[in-house]
Enzyme design. Structure first.
Site, PDB file in Angstrom:
ATOM      1  N   LYS A  78       0.842  -1.203   0.000  1.00  0.00           N
ATOM      2  CA  LYS A  78       0.000   0.000   0.000  1.00  0.00           C
ATOM      3  C   LYS A  78       0.876   1.252   0.000  1.00  0.00           C
ATOM      4  O   LYS A  78       1.927   1.284   0.656  1.00  0.00           O
ATOM      5  CB  LYS A  78      -0.898  -0.038   1.247  1.00  0.00           C
ATOM      6  CG  LYS A  78      -1.957   1.041   1.300  1.00  0.00           C
ATOM      7  CD  LYS A  78      -2.856   0.839   2.530  1.00  0.00           C
ATOM      8  CE  LYS A  78      -3.965   1.866   2.632  1.00  0.00           C
ATOM      9  NZ  LYS A  78      -4.838   1.650   3.801  1.00  0.00           N
ATOM     10  N   SER A 153      -9.753   1.581   2.776  1.00  0.00           N
ATOM     11  CA  SER A 153      -8.884   2.328   1.905  1.00  0.00           C
ATOM     12  C   SER A 153      -7.831   1.494   1.179  1.00  0.00           C
ATOM     13  O   SER A 153      -7.260   1.971   0.199  1.00  0.00           O
ATOM     14  CB  SER A 153      -8.172   3.418   2.713  1.00  0.00           C
ATOM     15  OG  SER A 153      -7.348   2.843   3.713  1.00  0.00           O
ATOM     16  N   SER A 177      -9.894  -0.784   7.026  1.00  0.00           N
ATOM     17  CA  SER A 177      -9.323  -0.636   5.682  1.00  0.00           C
ATOM     18  C   SER A 177      -8.593  -1.828   5.099  1.00  0.00           C
ATOM     19  O   SER A 177      -8.260  -1.813   3.926  1.00  0.00           O
ATOM     20  CB  SER A 177      -8.378   0.554   5.658  1.00  0.00           C
ATOM     21  OG  SER A 177      -9.111   1.717   5.440  1.00  0.00           O
TER      22      SER A 177
HETATM   23  N1  GLN Z   1     -13.183   3.582   6.098  1.00  0.00           N
HETATM   24  C1  GLN Z   1     -12.643   4.039   7.325  1.00  0.00           C
HETATM   25  C2  GLN Z   1     -12.379   5.506   7.258  1.00  0.00           C
HETATM   26  O1  GLN Z   1     -12.741   6.096   6.302  1.00  0.00           O
HETATM   27  C3  GLN Z   1     -11.434   3.246   7.695  1.00  0.00           C
HETATM   28  C4  GLN Z   1     -10.175   3.743   7.144  1.00  0.00           C
HETATM   29  C5  GLN Z   1      -8.999   2.921   7.517  1.00  0.00           C
HETATM   30  O2  GLN Z   1      -9.122   1.882   8.156  1.00  0.00           O
HETATM   31  N2  GLN Z   1      -7.846   3.430   7.166  1.00  0.00           N
HETATM   32  O3  GLN Z   1     -11.835   6.100   8.145  1.00  0.00           O
END
Ligand code: GLN
Length: 465
Positions: A78, A153, A177
């Site tokens: 990532k 994400s 994420s």
């Molecule tokens: N979807 C969640 C957010 O928008 C989780 C993001 C993550 O785990 N980095 O914060």
């Protein structure tokens, strides 16, 4: 021909060590898939030009019989995890041309094991989002249906594994994420106990919640990656060594109150089928109650933006990334930050600044931490009675682009995943078959802190039935 869409890390590792295939062949097969579909799916922001050289080095290790489980295995990373000398942008314009000056702890471990780092994957800017639509470099598309999001994400990392562009990947999980994109792309995504993988070299989003986790085709592969990257690191004071794995139990608790509203019918039906399978596999099922956890999303959306606003305050356009000139240095910062951060990032910086401001700190931030503590406590009690808490990973399957343009709707994607981050629990999303329109479902198991290894055996038990 090597089919990297079906080949597991476990199997590929065996073949590599027996000399049946070379890492060069394996990496080339992934590169072909990238060549074929990355233009359409936008999974990789960069494919590393030295991937084949890395493969040759791994082949040398293998010839000298120094091969480990990950030697020669192509892994995608990532774009918020530092690899020395490489651009690491968190899919943000403000870090456009920023190059890492050191390796993240997890990367050090992968390199030592002889893994091949194949490229950096697309993500929501600074890991904020659940669809990978918030990338400054365009969205990633779901390999199962390119009209739909891959989740986020870590959408690029999940899609890379699903599309056979890498055999495994690293993502980061702050509120879901790794697990939610895992679920949307039909792969395993695992969030370790907070601290079980060092945050050194992970671009900070929300430091009390962030953790690096593996994505792979199955639990065994995820375990191989996790076991390689975990461990106490002097550069992260919150990192820990896990105690030796103890036998995993078979008591599963379901917080039924969570499933009453807002969950797709097909997701629920798949969930109930899975519960039946678990029973056949010898698991006992009982209802559990987690009354404070209904505040998880609210608490998350106070603590996370507070930490985001603090962590991102260091980015100012002065030395790299998007820079706009101004008459004073502050004007330059202001203009650069407005231009360099995307809309969702700016929204969260503002929310975070607000909840930390003098007049509201106690009303929001302090209160949120109290509730977070109550959530931790209620999980501790629940895990005296059961070994796992079980829900679907997400309330829906992969949605279409633009379908969740209202931020609050998007935030609801994390309803089942965020509690594990708030309570520091290890948690895994397992693929659970497909919907009538061919989209993957995910099942989410969470365990007591430090019981990470107990999560990797469930999938095998389920597959026997
Ligand atoms: N979807 C969640 C957010 O928008 C989780 C993001 C993550 O785990 N980095 O914060």
């Amino acid at each position: 021909m090597i089919d990297t869409k079906t080949l597991t890390i476990e199997k590929a590792g065996e073949m590599l060590r027996k000399g049946k295939i070379s890492s060069r062949d394996l990496v080339s097969a992934c590169l072909r898939n990238i060549e074929e579909r990355n233009g359409e799916l936008n999974i990789f922001l960069e494919v590393f030009d030295d991937a084949l050289e890395q493969a040759d080095r791994a082949d040398k290790m293998l010839k000298e019989r120094k091969g480990e489980k990950l030697t020669g295995i192509p892994i995608a990373v990532k774009d918020n995890i530092l690899i020395e000398g490489r651009v690491v942008s968190s899919a943000s314009k403000i870090l456009d041309n920023y190059r890492a000056s050191y390796d993240a702890y997890a990367i050090k471990k992968l390199k030592k094991a002889g893994a091949v780092l194949i490229g950096r994957t697309n993500m929501d800017e600074f890991a904020m989002g659940a669809s990978t639509e918030n990338s400054a470099y365009g969205p990633t598309r779901n390999p199962y249906d390119s009209t739909r999001v891959p989740g986020g994400s870590s959408g690029g990392s999940a899609a890379a594994v699903a599309a056979g562009m890498a055999l495994g990947a690293l993502g980061s999980d702050t509120g879901g994420s790794v697990r939610q994109p895992g679920s949307f792309c039909g792969v395993v995504g695992m969030k370790p106990t907070y601290g079980a993988v060092s945050r050194s070299g992970l671009t900070a989003m929300s430091s009390s919640l962030d953790v690096i986790g593996p994505l792979a085709k199955n639990s065994q592969d995820a375990e191989i990656i996790f076991d390689c990257i975990r461990g106490k690191d002097p550069l992260d004071g919150t990192s820990i060594d896990l105690p030796p794995a103890s036998p995993a139990g078979k008591r599963v608790g379901i917080p039924r109150d969570f499933l009453k509203e807002g969950v797709d019918k097909e997701v629920l039906a798949n969930f109930e089928e899975s519960v039946e399978k678990l029973k056949k596999a010898g698991y006992t099922i009982k209802d559990i109650s987690l009354p404070y956890s209904k505040y998880s999303l609210a608490v998350y959306y106070i603590i996370m933006p507070a930490e985001v606003s603090t962590n991102l305050s260091r980015l100012d356009g002065a030395r790299y990334g998007e820079r706009r000139e101004g008459n004073t240095v502050f004007e330059m910062f202001e203009k650069s930050r407005s231009a360099g951060f995307g809309a969702e990032t700016r929204r969260r910086i503002m929310l975070g600044t607000y909840v930390l401001s003098h007049g509201y700190y106690d009303a929001y931030y302090t209160k949120a931490w109290k509730v977070r503590r109550a959530i931790m406590d209620e999980y501790r009690k629940v895990f005296e009675e059961v070994d796992f808490a079980l829900t679907p990973t997400a309330p829906s399957t992969a949605f279409k682009f633009g379908e969740r343009s209202d931020p609050l709707q998007m935030y609801l994607s994390d309803i089942f995943t965020v509690s594990a981050n708030l309570a520091g629990l290890p948690s895994i999303s397992l693929p659970s078959g497909f919907s009538s329109s061919g989209l993957p479902f995910g099942l989410l198991f969470s365990a007591a802190p430090l019981r990470d290894f107990s999560l990797f055996g469930i999938e095998k038990d389920l597959s026997k039935n």
